[in-house]
Design a protein around this motif. Structure first.
Motif, PDB file in Angstrom:
ATOM      1  N   ASN A 187     -75.968 -33.444  -2.033  1.00  0.00           N
ATOM      2  CA  ASN A 187     -75.074 -34.598  -2.006  1.00  0.00           C
ATOM      3  C   ASN A 187     -74.606 -34.931  -3.415  1.00  0.00           C
ATOM      4  OD1 ASN A 187     -73.662 -36.882  -1.198  1.00  0.00           O
ATOM      5  ND2 ASN A 187     -75.481 -38.183  -1.253  1.00  0.00           N
ATOM      6  N   LEU A 188     -73.362 -34.533  -3.722  1.00  0.00           N
ATOM      7  CA  LEU A 188     -72.770 -34.790  -5.029  1.00  0.00           C
ATOM      8  C   LEU A 188     -71.629 -35.802  -4.951  1.00  0.00           C
ATOM      9  CD1 LEU A 188     -72.412 -31.081  -6.283  1.00  0.00           C
ATOM     10  CD2 LEU A 188     -74.334 -32.633  -6.686  1.00  0.00           C
ATOM     11  N   ALA A 189     -71.378 -36.347  -3.775  1.00  0.00           N
ATOM     12  CA  ALA A 189     -70.185 -37.172  -3.557  1.00  0.00           C
ATOM     13  C   ALA A 189     -70.284 -38.505  -4.292  1.00  0.00           C
ATOM     14  CB  ALA A 189     -69.979 -37.405  -2.067  1.00  0.00           C
ATOM     15  N   GLY A 190     -69.150 -38.916  -4.859  1.00  0.00           N
ATOM     16  CA  GLY A 190     -69.083 -40.216  -5.522  1.00  0.00           C
ATOM     17  C   GLY A 190     -67.943 -40.253  -6.516  1.00  0.00           C
ATOM     18  N   VAL A 191     -67.319 -41.411  -6.645  1.00  0.00           N
ATOM     19  CA  VAL A 191     -66.236 -41.609  -7.616  1.00  0.00           C
ATOM     20  C   VAL A 191     -66.776 -41.383  -9.028  1.00  0.00           C
ATOM     21  CG1 VAL A 191     -64.733 -43.365  -8.637  1.00  0.00           C
ATOM     22  CG2 VAL A 191     -64.927 -43.178  -6.143  1.00  0.00           C
ATOM     23  N   SER A 192     -66.028 -40.665  -9.853  1.00  0.00           N
ATOM     24  CA  SER A 192     -66.465 -40.342 -11.208  1.00  0.00           C
ATOM     25  C   SER A 192     -66.659 -41.596 -12.051  1.00  0.00           C
ATOM     26  CB  SER A 192     -65.436 -39.428 -11.879  1.00  0.00           C
ATOM     27  OG  SER A 192     -65.751 -39.238 -13.249  1.00  0.00           O
ATOM     28  N   ILE A 193     -67.727 -41.606 -12.851  1.00  0.00           N
ATOM     29  CA  ILE A 193     -67.941 -42.720 -13.782  1.00  0.00           C
ATOM     30  C   ILE A 193     -67.151 -42.505 -15.069  1.00  0.00           C
ATOM     31  CG2 ILE A 193     -70.242 -43.160 -12.861  1.00  0.00           C
ATOM     32  CD1 ILE A 193     -71.346 -41.944 -15.485  1.00  0.00           C
ATOM     33  N   ASP A 194     -66.577 -41.310 -15.251  1.00  0.00           N
ATOM     34  CA  ASP A 194     -65.899 -40.985 -16.504  1.00  0.00           C
ATOM     35  C   ASP A 194     -64.453 -41.464 -16.548  1.00  0.00           C
ATOM     36  OD1 ASP A 194     -68.126 -39.632 -17.591  1.00  0.00           O
ATOM     37  OD2 ASP A 194     -67.616 -37.815 -16.477  1.00  0.00           O
ATOM     38  N   ASP A 195     -63.844 -41.667 -15.380  1.00  0.00           N
ATOM     39  CA  ASP A 195     -62.415 -41.970 -15.340  1.00  0.00           C
ATOM     40  C   ASP A 195     -62.154 -43.476 -15.374  1.00  0.00           C
ATOM     41  OD1 ASP A 195     -62.054 -39.257 -15.071  1.00  0.00           O
ATOM     42  OD2 ASP A 195     -61.887 -39.324 -12.884  1.00  0.00           O
ATOM     43  N   GLY A 196     -61.313 -43.906 -16.306  1.00  0.00           N
ATOM     44  CA  GLY A 196     -60.865 -45.300 -16.327  1.00  0.00           C
ATOM     45  C   GLY A 196     -61.914 -46.287 -16.821  1.00  0.00           C
ATOM     46  N   ARG A 197     -61.474 -47.521 -17.043  1.00  0.00           N
ATOM     47  CA  ARG A 197     -62.369 -48.603 -17.464  1.00  0.00           C
ATOM     48  C   ARG A 197     -63.196 -49.082 -16.279  1.00  0.00           C
ATOM     49  NH1 ARG A 197     -60.999 -51.389 -22.330  1.00  0.00           N
ATOM     50  NH2 ARG A 197     -61.964 -53.282 -21.518  1.00  0.00           N
ATOM     51  N   TRP A 198     -64.353 -49.625 -16.561  1.00  0.00           N
ATOM     52  CA  TRP A 198     -65.212 -50.159 -15.506  1.00  0.00           C
ATOM     53  C   TRP A 198     -64.795 -51.587 -15.173  1.00  0.00           C
ATOM     54  CZ3 TRP A 198     -70.880 -48.484 -16.969  1.00  0.00           C
ATOM     55  CH2 TRP A 198     -71.024 -47.108 -16.746  1.00  0.00           C
ATOM     56  N   THR A 199     -63.668 -51.720 -14.510  1.00  0.00           N
ATOM     57  CA  THR A 199     -63.287 -53.029 -13.983  1.00  0.00           C
ATOM     58  C   THR A 199     -64.218 -53.354 -12.823  1.00  0.00           C
ATOM     59  OG1 THR A 199     -61.740 -52.043 -12.400  1.00  0.00           O
ATOM     60  CG2 THR A 199     -60.876 -52.590 -14.592  1.00  0.00           C
ATOM     61  N   GLU A 200     -64.186 -54.587 -12.359  1.00  0.00           N
ATOM     62  CA  GLU A 200     -65.035 -54.949 -11.223  1.00  0.00           C
ATOM     63  C   GLU A 200     -64.673 -54.107  -9.997  1.00  0.00           C
ATOM     64  OE1 GLU A 200     -67.755 -56.877 -11.244  1.00  0.00           O
ATOM     65  OE2 GLU A 200     -67.378 -56.875 -13.403  1.00  0.00           O
ATOM     66  N   GLU A 201     -63.383 -53.850  -9.822  1.00  0.00           N
ATOM     67  CA  GLU A 201     -62.956 -53.017  -8.694  1.00  0.00           C
ATOM     68  C   GLU A 201     -63.455 -51.587  -8.841  1.00  0.00           C
ATOM     69  OE1 GLU A 201     -58.853 -51.488  -6.460  1.00  0.00           O
ATOM     70  OE2 GLU A 201     -58.734 -52.830  -8.198  1.00  0.00           O
ATOM     71  N   ARG A 202     -63.374 -51.053 -10.077  1.00  0.00           N
ATOM     72  CA  ARG A 202     -63.825 -49.680 -10.310  1.00  0.00           C
ATOM     73  C   ARG A 202     -65.332 -49.564 -10.110  1.00  0.00           C
ATOM     74  NH1 ARG A 202     -61.700 -44.665 -10.003  1.00  0.00           N
ATOM     75  NH2 ARG A 202     -62.779 -43.212 -11.368  1.00  0.00           N
ATOM     76  N   LYS A 203     -66.085 -50.537 -10.579  1.00  0.00           N
ATOM     77  CA  LYS A 203     -67.540 -50.499 -10.397  1.00  0.00           C
ATOM     78  C   LYS A 203     -67.897 -50.538  -8.914  1.00  0.00           C
ATOM     79  CE  LYS A 203     -68.735 -53.875 -13.248  1.00  0.00           C
ATOM     80  NZ  LYS A 203     -69.642 -54.752 -14.021  1.00  0.00           N
ATOM     81  N   LYS A 204     -67.164 -51.310  -8.155  1.00  0.00           N
ATOM     82  CA  LYS A 204     -67.400 -51.356  -6.709  1.00  0.00           C
ATOM     83  C   LYS A 204     -67.138 -49.989  -6.080  1.00  0.00           C
ATOM     84  CE  LYS A 204     -66.407 -54.170  -2.594  1.00  0.00           C
ATOM     85  NZ  LYS A 204     -66.305 -53.041  -1.656  1.00  0.00           N
ATOM     86  N   GLN A 205     -66.084 -49.314  -6.528  1.00  0.00           N
ATOM     87  CA  GLN A 205     -65.773 -47.983  -6.014  1.00  0.00           C
ATOM     88  C   GLN A 205     -66.872 -46.982  -6.373  1.00  0.00           C
ATOM     89  OE1 GLN A 205     -61.984 -47.201  -7.818  1.00  0.00           O
ATOM     90  NE2 GLN A 205     -60.815 -48.290  -6.246  1.00  0.00           N
TER      91      GLN A 205
END
Length: 299
Positions: A65-83
Motif C-alpha cells: 500500500n503506497l497510495a496517498g497524495v504526495s507531501i512534496d507538492d505544494g504548500r501545506w495549506t489546511e486543505e492540502r493537509k486534509k488531502q
C-alpha cells in the motif's frame, strides 16, 4: 506471488513494479482508471463508484500500500493537509475492507510509512525500538496511518510498516528540488545545517519493500533509510562536490519558512534514523554511502 500494489504508478511504485516482474512475481495495480492489462501488469479499478476490485483481483498473496497524495507538492495549506491525511486513511481502509471479504487472506501487507513519525532531534538516535512520536502534522498523520494498517494483523496478515526516509531519485523524491540551487550556483547551508538528514536511494527503497515482502521474519515498523545519515550541511557539501558546484549561499530558516510554510519542517528539522531491522535480517544496501548514491543519480 500475486502482489497487489496501490499507488503502483507513482515514483516508487513504478520502480517497484519492474523489480517484482523481474523476480517473477505477478503484479496487480489498483488504479482509479478503468481496468486493463498492459506490459504484463493487470490494472484493476478501485476507489470509484461501482468498482469491485476484490472480484477482479482474484487470489492475492500480498498487498503493498503506497497510495496517498504526495507531501512534496505544494504548500501545506489546511486543505492540502486534509488531502494528505485523508488519501492515506481512505486507501488503507479500502485495503482492509478488501482483505476482510477475500475468501483467502493475503500473507502480508507492506504499508508505506515515514520516519516523520519520530520527533525532530539533534541528539536522539532512532531505531524501530524507539517509541517516541512527534507532535507535528506529519508525525500525527503517520502514527494514525500505521495504527490503521496494523488492523490487518487482526486478520492474521503479517503487517510491515516501511518508514521511508528522505527518498532520493533522478526524477522524483527530494533530490530534484535540493539539487536545483547547486545547478544555479546558489547552493549552500539550509537553516542551521546541523539538522539530521536520513536519506535513502529509491532503488534501496524498492529492494527493501521486496525484502520485507519475501522475508517472514520481518514484521512491524521497518526504517527504510541508508545506514549513513548525515547532517544537512554535509549532505549539501557532497552534492556540491558531485556536481562541481560551490556550497556557499546560506538559506536562513526564516526564508525557508516564508517559502514553504509549515512544510519547511521537512528540511529545517530532521531525525537521526538507523535501519536496524533491515540490517539485522540480512538486507544489503546497494547504496549505503551518500557519494556513490549521488554519483549514480546526478551523472
Amino acid at each position: 506471488m500475486r502482489v497487489v500494489i496501490t499507488g503502483g504508478t507513482g515514483f516508487i511504485g513504478s520502480i517497484l513494479t519492474e523489480k517484482l516482474k523481474k523476480k517473477g512475481h505477478e503484479v496487480i495495480i489498483f488504479t482509479r482508471k478503468p481496468s486493463s492489462h498492459h506490459n504484463g501488469v493487470q490494472y484493476v479499478q478501485w476507489l470509484t463508484d461501482h468498482a469491485s476490485p476484490e472480484n477482479e483481483a482474484g487470489h492475492v498473496d500480498a498487498f503493498i500500500n503506497l497510495a496517498g497524495v504526495s507531501i512534496d507538492d505544494g504548500r501545506w495549506t489546511e486543505e492540502r493537509k486534509k488531502q494528505i491525511r485523508d488519501s492515506r486513511m481512505t486507501a488503507t481502509q479500502e485495503v482492509l475492507r478488501i482483505m476482510r471479504v477475500l475468501p483467502a487472506k493475503p500473507e502480508v501487507l507492506v504499508n508505506a510509512s515515514a520516519i516523520g513519525i519520530y520527533p525532530p532531534s539533534l541528539t536522539a538516535q532512532y531505531t524501530e525500538e524507539s517509541t517516541a512520536v512527534g507532535n507535528d502534522f506529519l508525525a500525527k498523520t503517520v502514527y494514525d496511518w500505521e495504527g490503521l494498517a496494523r488492523q490487518a494483523a487482526e486478520l492474521g496478515v503479517r503487517t510491515v510498516c516501511t518508514r521511508f526516509g528522505i527518498v532520493l531519485g533522478k526524477d522524483g523524491g527530494a533530490l530534484p528540488l535540493i539539487k536545483l540551487p547547486y545547478q544555479l550556483f546558489a547552493g549552500g547551508k539550509i537553516g542551521s545545517g546541523n539538522q539530521w538528514f536520513s536519506w535513502v536511494h529509491v532503488e534501496d527503497v524498492a529492494n527493501a519493500i521486496i525484502f520485507s515482502l519475501e522475508n517472514k521474519a520481518v514484521e512491524g515498523p521497518v526504517n527504510v533509510v541508508a545506514p549513513s545519515p548525515m547532517h544537512m550541511n554535509a549532505f549539501g557539501k557532497t552534492i556540491g562536490k558531485v556536481l562541481h558546484r560551490p556550497h556557499w549561499f546560506p538559506v536562513p530558516s526564516f526564508a525557508m519558512k516564508a517559502a514553504l510554510g509549515e512544510k519547511s519542517i521537512v528540511v529545517l528539522q530532521g531525525q537521526h534514523v538507523l535501519p536496524q531491522k533491515l540490517l539485522a535480517n540480512g538486507f544489503t544496501f546497494d547504496y549505503p554511502s551518500l557519494r556513490p548514491a549521488l554519483e549514480n543519480l546526478l551523472k
